[in-house]
Design a protein around this motif. Sequence first.
Motif, PDB file in Angstrom:
ATOM      1  N   THR A  50     -31.157  34.201  22.409  1.00 48.23           N
ATOM      2  CA  THR A  50     -31.741  33.029  23.050  1.00 48.23           C
ATOM      3  C   THR A  50     -33.141  33.351  23.565  1.00 48.23           C
ATOM      4  O   THR A  50     -33.470  34.517  23.808  1.00 48.23           O
ATOM      5  N   TYR A  79     -31.489  31.008  18.914  1.00 47.24           N
ATOM      6  CA  TYR A  79     -32.136  31.435  17.678  1.00 47.24           C
ATOM      7  C   TYR A  79     -31.179  32.279  16.850  1.00 47.24           C
ATOM      8  O   TYR A  79     -30.300  32.967  17.390  1.00 47.24           O
ATOM      9  N   TYR A  91     -37.466  27.941  11.975  1.00 47.68           N
ATOM     10  CA  TYR A  91     -38.521  28.256  12.933  1.00 47.68           C
ATOM     11  C   TYR A  91     -39.806  28.492  12.153  1.00 47.68           C
ATOM     12  O   TYR A  91     -39.876  29.388  11.309  1.00 47.68           O
ATOM     13  N   THR A 121     -35.977  32.929  10.446  1.00 48.00           N
ATOM     14  CA  THR A 121     -35.305  32.546  11.680  1.00 48.00           C
ATOM     15  C   THR A 121     -35.072  31.039  11.707  1.00 48.00           C
ATOM     16  O   THR A 121     -35.938  30.270  11.276  1.00 48.00           O
ATOM     17  N   ARG A 134     -33.346  27.839  14.416  1.00 44.27           N
ATOM     18  CA  ARG A 134     -32.953  27.597  15.798  1.00 44.27           C
ATOM     19  C   ARG A 134     -32.141  26.318  15.897  1.00 44.27           C
ATOM     20  O   ARG A 134     -32.196  25.447  15.026  1.00 44.27           O
TER      21      ARG A 134
END
Length: 206
Positions: A38, A68, A106, A131, A133
């Motif tokens: 996070t 994340y 992301y 990544t 989220r």
Amino acid sequence: MKSIFTFLLLLVLTLNFGCKETDTNPIKVKLNLKKEYTKTLSTNDPWVRDQIEQQSLNVSTDSVVVHYYDIKIEIENTGQSDIYVWLMTCSWHDNFRINNNYIYFYHWGCDSNFPGRKKIAPKSKITLNGTVRKNLKFDYPDENSIYGEQVELTKVGLITIDDINKPNNVTLDYIPNIEDKSKYKLIWSNGIKLLSENEQNQEDFN
């Protein structure tokens, strides 16, 4: 006469089997979860601000906690010949879609970003690390919202827009095709679970 008939029957079956093999898509997309964590972001962050405004989220502090997930995507060629897929050199996530509305790529900054064809040799693969989220709606819900049952598994779909067997690398061909979503052929990955049981079945917030 009987032997000739048998030979012809075997020939037809062989040809049909060959056609089925040819029609099989040689691309396999595999999605792996590497790490979950996070971050605390200010409510002035553009993405956070948009999430709050668009979904009328209930945020009473000047920051929010965002979930994340670091992921690895493998694009494998399971076939017998070279294949070619379009990917942006930096923002390769533009060449993928996610199958739900609660997970987002992301977006990172890019110094040099342009489309190109990636060659994948037979029985080999390329690996992308990125990544994603989670939507803030589960942690800061509007008190009057009813979300209902959510998509259980997160998958990513690789966008293909032309013949994967031809090494065409003309950027002018890429731009009009990637903008025309009717030409998309999505190759979906396996699914990974990024929601808790509670988030999976949130129905009412009062």
